[in-house]
Write a protein that holds these residues in place. Structure first.
Motif, mmCIF file in Angstrom:
data_model
loop_
_atom_site.group_PDB
_atom_site.id
_atom_site.type_symbol
_atom_site.label_atom_id
_atom_site.label_comp_id
_atom_site.label_asym_id
_atom_site.label_seq_id
_atom_site.Cartn_x
_atom_site.Cartn_y
_atom_site.Cartn_z
ATOM 1 N N SER A 104 0.851 -1.185 0.000
ATOM 2 C CA SER A 104 0.000 0.000 0.000
ATOM 3 C C SER A 104 0.886 1.234 0.000
ATOM 4 O O SER A 104 2.104 1.145 0.207
ATOM 5 N N ASP A 106 0.616 5.940 0.372
ATOM 6 C CA ASP A 106 -0.161 7.170 0.430
ATOM 7 C C ASP A 106 -0.304 7.690 -0.995
ATOM 8 O O ASP A 106 0.646 7.639 -1.788
ATOM 9 N N ALA A 121 -9.539 4.092 -3.886
ATOM 10 C CA ALA A 121 -9.973 3.820 -2.514
ATOM 11 C C ALA A 121 -11.236 2.966 -2.488
ATOM 12 O O ALA A 121 -11.442 2.180 -1.544
ATOM 13 N N PRO A 125 -9.338 -0.778 -1.846
ATOM 14 C CA PRO A 125 -9.105 -0.052 -0.586
ATOM 15 C C PRO A 125 -7.892 -0.530 0.185
ATOM 16 O O PRO A 125 -7.251 0.263 0.895
ATOM 17 N N GLU A 126 -7.549 -1.806 0.038
ATOM 18 C CA GLU A 126 -6.422 -2.354 0.795
ATOM 19 C C GLU A 126 -5.078 -1.833 0.281
ATOM 20 O O GLU A 126 -4.062 -1.943 0.989
ATOM 21 N N VAL A 128 -4.471 1.343 -0.410
ATOM 22 C CA VAL A 128 -4.373 2.770 -0.062
ATOM 23 C C VAL A 128 -4.197 2.923 1.435
ATOM 24 O O VAL A 128 -4.988 2.388 2.218
ATOM 25 N N ARG A 129 -3.145 3.647 1.835
ATOM 26 C CA ARG A 129 -2.964 3.967 3.261
ATOM 27 C C ARG A 129 -3.746 5.220 3.612
ATOM 28 O O ARG A 129 -4.672 5.182 4.413
ATOM 29 N N ARG A 130 -3.339 6.338 3.034
ATOM 30 C CA ARG A 130 -3.999 7.619 3.279
ATOM 31 C C ARG A 130 -4.103 8.366 1.952
ATOM 32 O O ARG A 130 -3.398 8.041 0.995
ATOM 33 N N HIS A 258 -13.398 5.117 3.583
ATOM 34 C CA HIS A 258 -13.127 4.977 5.014
ATOM 35 C C HIS A 258 -11.714 5.420 5.399
ATOM 36 O O HIS A 258 -11.393 5.483 6.594
ATOM 37 N N HIS A 259 -10.875 5.727 4.439
ATOM 38 C CA HIS A 259 -9.490 6.098 4.725
ATOM 39 C C HIS A 259 -9.398 7.486 5.352
ATOM 40 O O HIS A 259 -10.309 8.309 5.218
ATOM 41 N N ARG A 260 -8.256 7.737 5.984
ATOM 42 C CA ARG A 260 -7.957 9.109 6.422
ATOM 43 C C ARG A 260 -7.653 9.939 5.185
ATOM 44 O O ARG A 260 -6.919 9.507 4.300
ATOM 45 N N ASN A 283 -13.582 10.420 7.577
ATOM 46 C CA ASN A 283 -12.290 10.722 8.194
ATOM 47 C C ASN A 283 -11.534 11.794 7.428
ATOM 48 O O ASN A 283 -10.299 11.768 7.349
#
Length: 312
Positions: A104, A106, A121, A125-126, A128-130, A258-260, A283
């Motif tokens: 993953s 950013d 995302a 989704p997995e 992607v960190r932020r 759901h990510h930051r 978030n």
């Protein structure tokens, strides 16, 4: 073909095979392996749109990966319009992570690049960190396909609609006036004027005098003009021609990001903030800068500080 260099130090490109095509990729800060950040340009942008951010993010300890996405620069330009849908564009970024051995990363996106990062995302989704996105907020899917809705609300000359309903027309005008179009488009503090009856991108390509202040220096404009003289505009415009296809593809996908997220807006950007952003991106944090649409190029130091501080 090696493009002219800008006044800013920029990495030399490498060719990376991904997802059945190849991407032209500019990479810096490999000594910071383990802290990857991928920068995704918009339209009509290039990897060089992030020229001010690359050294700042390397100095902040990141491994920075900047592709020219499919259709742009020296990257592949498939002929099939459907090769530019969200499934393909996000799979390219997944392939880029696989190439560098990252589970993953950013992701930072501007304009259409932000649209692809939002899609990444949702679809992967997995991986992607932020997220840090500039200008374009998350676009809720709604009940009507995007182009159909835009046509009903804004008419057939709205450029999103025109690109879809009159394929090839704008492409040819932009390609015949590449340098003038880019010079006229990359402006800030434009004189306010009511919208004309024509299609805005064609009008910009044909306008003899630009308004407002230049965002690009002459040497930077040379880089952009040389790249689009080589690639043409059709690959990037094909991203727009898949909007309704993307709308259908997202029908069964969880619509909540759901990510930051850090969302950076320009207070003078014609792309307006989303009123319900935190309903669909719970978030999310928002930063507003005194800027037009080309935020990272108009306000580089403020953008660099905002991104680096938030990622830290």
């Amino acid at each position: 073909m090696t493009l002219p260099t800008t006044l800013y130090p920029f990495p030399e490109p490498v060719t990376v095979p991904v997802n059945g095509i190849h991407l032209e990729v500019f990479e810096a800060g490999r000594e910071n392996a383990g802290r990857p950040v991928v920068l995704c340009h918009g339209w009509p942008g290039l990897a060089q749109s992030w020229r001010e951010q690359v050294p700042a993010l390397v100095a902040a300890g990141h491994h920075v990966i900047v592709p020219n996405q499919r259709g742009f620069g020296g990257s592949s330009r498939p002929a099939d319009v459907t090769a530019y849908d969200l499934e393909h564009l996000t799979a390219d970024l997944v392939g880029l992570l696989d190439h560098y051995g990252y589970a993953s990363a950013d992701f930072v996106g501007h304009d259409w690049g932000a649209m692809v990062v939002w899609g990444l995302a949702l679809l992967h989704p997995e991986r992607v960190r932020r997220i840090v996105n500039l200008s374009l907020p998350y676009q809720e899917r709604g009940d009507v396909p995007w182009i159909e809705g835009m046509e009903a609300a804004l008419g057939g000359n709205f450029y999103f609609v025109h690109f879809n309903r009159q394929p090839g027309v704008a492409d040819a005008v932009l390609e015949a006036n590449t340098e003038r179009f880019l010079r006229n488009l990359y402006r800030t503090h434009r004189d306010p004027a009511p919208p004309g009856p024509g299609m805005v991108m064609i009008e910009l390509a044909l306008a003899e005098k630009p308004t407002g202040e230049a965002v690009l220096t002459e040497s930077e404009l040379e880089v952009f003009a040389a790249a689009f003289a080589r690639s043409g505009f059709t690959g990037g415009i094909n991203w727009y021609r898949n909007l309704d296809r993307n709308w259908r593809a997202l029908a069964e996908v969880d619509p909540i990001v759901h990510h930051r997220v850090l969302m950076i807006h320009g207070s003078r950007d014609e792309v307006r903030p989303a009123e319900r952003l935190t309903d669909v991106v719970p978030n999310a944090e928002v930063v507003v800068l005194d800027s037009g649409h080309w935020i990272q190029q108009e306000r580089p130091q403020e953008v660099n500080r905002a991104i680096a501080d938030w990622l830290a």
